[in-house]
Scaffold this active site. Structure first.
Site, mmCIF file in Angstrom:
data_model
loop_
_atom_site.group_PDB
_atom_site.id
_atom_site.type_symbol
_atom_site.label_atom_id
_atom_site.label_comp_id
_atom_site.label_asym_id
_atom_site.label_seq_id
_atom_site.Cartn_x
_atom_site.Cartn_y
_atom_site.Cartn_z
ATOM 1 N N HIS A 250 56.100 30.168 22.958
ATOM 2 C CA HIS A 250 56.309 31.351 23.793
ATOM 3 C C HIS A 250 57.694 31.307 24.452
ATOM 4 C CE1 HIS A 250 52.120 32.465 23.243
ATOM 5 N NE2 HIS A 250 51.747 31.266 23.635
ATOM 6 N N GLU B 226 52.412 30.610 17.534
ATOM 7 C CA GLU B 226 52.199 32.039 17.766
ATOM 8 C C GLU B 226 52.995 32.955 16.852
ATOM 9 O OE1 GLU B 226 55.563 30.971 20.631
ATOM 10 O OE2 GLU B 226 53.700 30.039 19.946
ATOM 11 N N TYR C 20 52.187 25.760 20.535
ATOM 12 C CA TYR C 20 52.569 27.052 21.097
ATOM 13 C C TYR C 20 53.866 26.867 21.882
ATOM 14 C CZ TYR C 20 47.932 28.976 20.063
ATOM 15 O OH TYR C 20 46.800 29.419 19.431
ATOM 16 N N ARG D 286 42.712 21.036 26.759
ATOM 17 C CA ARG D 286 42.669 21.037 25.305
ATOM 18 C C ARG D 286 43.466 19.861 24.741
ATOM 19 N NH1 ARG D 286 44.610 27.161 24.343
ATOM 20 N NH2 ARG D 286 45.790 26.616 26.228
ATOM 21 N N ASP E 248 51.733 34.923 28.905
ATOM 22 C CA ASP E 248 52.454 33.901 28.148
ATOM 23 C C ASP E 248 53.773 34.420 27.608
ATOM 24 O OD1 ASP E 248 51.064 31.471 28.262
ATOM 25 O OD2 ASP E 248 49.586 32.135 26.806
#
Length: 372
Positions: free
Chosen positions: A96, A118, A94, A15, A270
């Site tokens: 996490h 997130e 992101y 990505r 995650d």
């Protein structure tokens, strides 16, 4: 603002933080965008595509990090990337953090302003920047689980749909949120026997309203989890506590008593995972076996369908990217309490309470942090 997009370097992560259409919007707003060469190649976007919409192509991630005021990524920065962050630089990706003390320590020491996709919220108590990846991961969890059930993959040799005269697989989904709903969508479509466990009665009502009698729902108690997991061919872990480490739902003892060849897919990995035997894996080596139970615990599942995932993610991140670039992060966060909820680390302080609590850091109120 000068925005930078490095090429993702996590294992089999294809990505990219910004697609050409997102770059075009930022340029239209008067901003400059640096793209590391070949950053978008995994989703079919070439350097020429980025140049055509006004981006500047640079040779290395080091140049992106050295020059950009805001870095846009997909996955959490890897150790080599964290070393390149500088005080006051904005990181939007992101993170996490709760199950990742090493990353948290590095981000605190960097002095950067770290906003996590997130934990950004919306008016409906949802997580709009997590939702599209949860949709993708939920749908992928069933196709991954179906593959793992094949005998050659270590599974029991059960076909999800069954055939006339042979029962379909029993699929148990723990958690009825976005991941669970999308897992159910796929499992029902394949003809599985689907049970969803959750503790929110309204969530279960909504699932029944959507799927009717093609699913079963059950209130998630320890006994219900035990009974359903022991009977299951495929168990999908879809629990989420926003920003916090995932709770352990399936114990080590329970895994040891599961049917040989059954499969666990931990979409919560995650955030640390919801099965006691879970450990993060990669697309290169996605599974391992404990007590004859196949575990699929890939920590960046949506990266496997990078094109779909990238465009879905850009659809929801772009408005926030523009707000941060147009206004500067202080004004953007002051103006939008939902974006403020995304602030996890600010110039050495932990500003998200679940992360502070899980990792033992003092919590600093994000509003106080950005206005001090």
């Amino acid at each position: 603002m000068l925005i930078g997009v490095p090429k993702e370097i996590k294992n089999h992560e294809y990505r990219v933080g910004m697609v050409p259409s997102s770059v075009r919007e930022c340029v239209h707003h008067g901003h400059s965008v640096l793209i590391e060469t070949n950053a978008g190649i995994g989703v079919g976007s070439t350097d020429e595509d980025y140049l055509a919409v006004g981006a500047e192509i640079v040779d290395t991630a080091a140049e992106v990090f050295a020059r950009a005021e805001m870095v846009i990524k997909v996955k959490e920065p890897q150790a080599v990337e964290r070393k390149m962050l500088r005080p006051g630089q904005i990181l939007f990706t992101y993170l996490h953090l709760a199950p990742d003390p090493e990353q948290t320590k590095d981000l605190v020491e960097s002095g950067a302003v770290c906003i996590a996709y997130e934990t950004v919220t919306d008016d409906h108590h949802g997580l709009p920047l997590l939702a599209p990846m949860s949709q993708v991961a939920g749908r992928m969890s069933v196709q991954a689980g179906a593959h793992c059930l094949e005998k050659a993959q270590g599974g029991s040799g059960v076909l999800i749909a069954g055939v006339p005269g042979v029962l379909p697989a029993k699929v148990v989904i723990i958690g009825g949120g976005v991941v669970g709903e999308n897992a159910a969508y796929m499992a029902v479509g394949l003809g599985a026997d689907v049970t969803i466990l959750d503790r929110n009665v309204d969530t279960m009502r909504a699932l029944v309203a959507r799927f009717g009698q093609t699913i079963k729902t059950e209130y998630s108690t320890a006994l219900a989890v035990e009974q359903e997991v022991l009977a299951a061919d495929l168990v999908i872990g879809a629990v989420l506590v926003p920003g916090a480490e995932a709770p352990e739902i399936v114990s080590r003892d329970l895994v040891s008593r599961m049917k040989p060849g059954s499969v666990l897919v931990d979409v919560a990995i995650d955030q640390g995972g919801c099965f006691a035997t879970s450990k993060a894996t990669t697309h290169a080596n996605p599974t391992y076996v404990v007590d004859e139970v196949v575990h699929y615990c890939v920590a960046n599942m949506p990266g496997g369908v990078a094109k779909t995932s990238t465009y879905a993610l850009n659809n929801v991140t772009l408005p926030f990217t523009l707000a941060l670039a147009d206004k500067g992060y202080v004004q953007a966060l002051n103006d939008n309490p939902h974006l403020l909820n995304g602030l996890n680390v600010h110039k050495g302080d932990i500003t998200y309470k679940a992360v502070a609590d899980d990792l033992g850091y003092p919590f600093v109120d994000p509003k106080t942090a950005i206005n001090s």
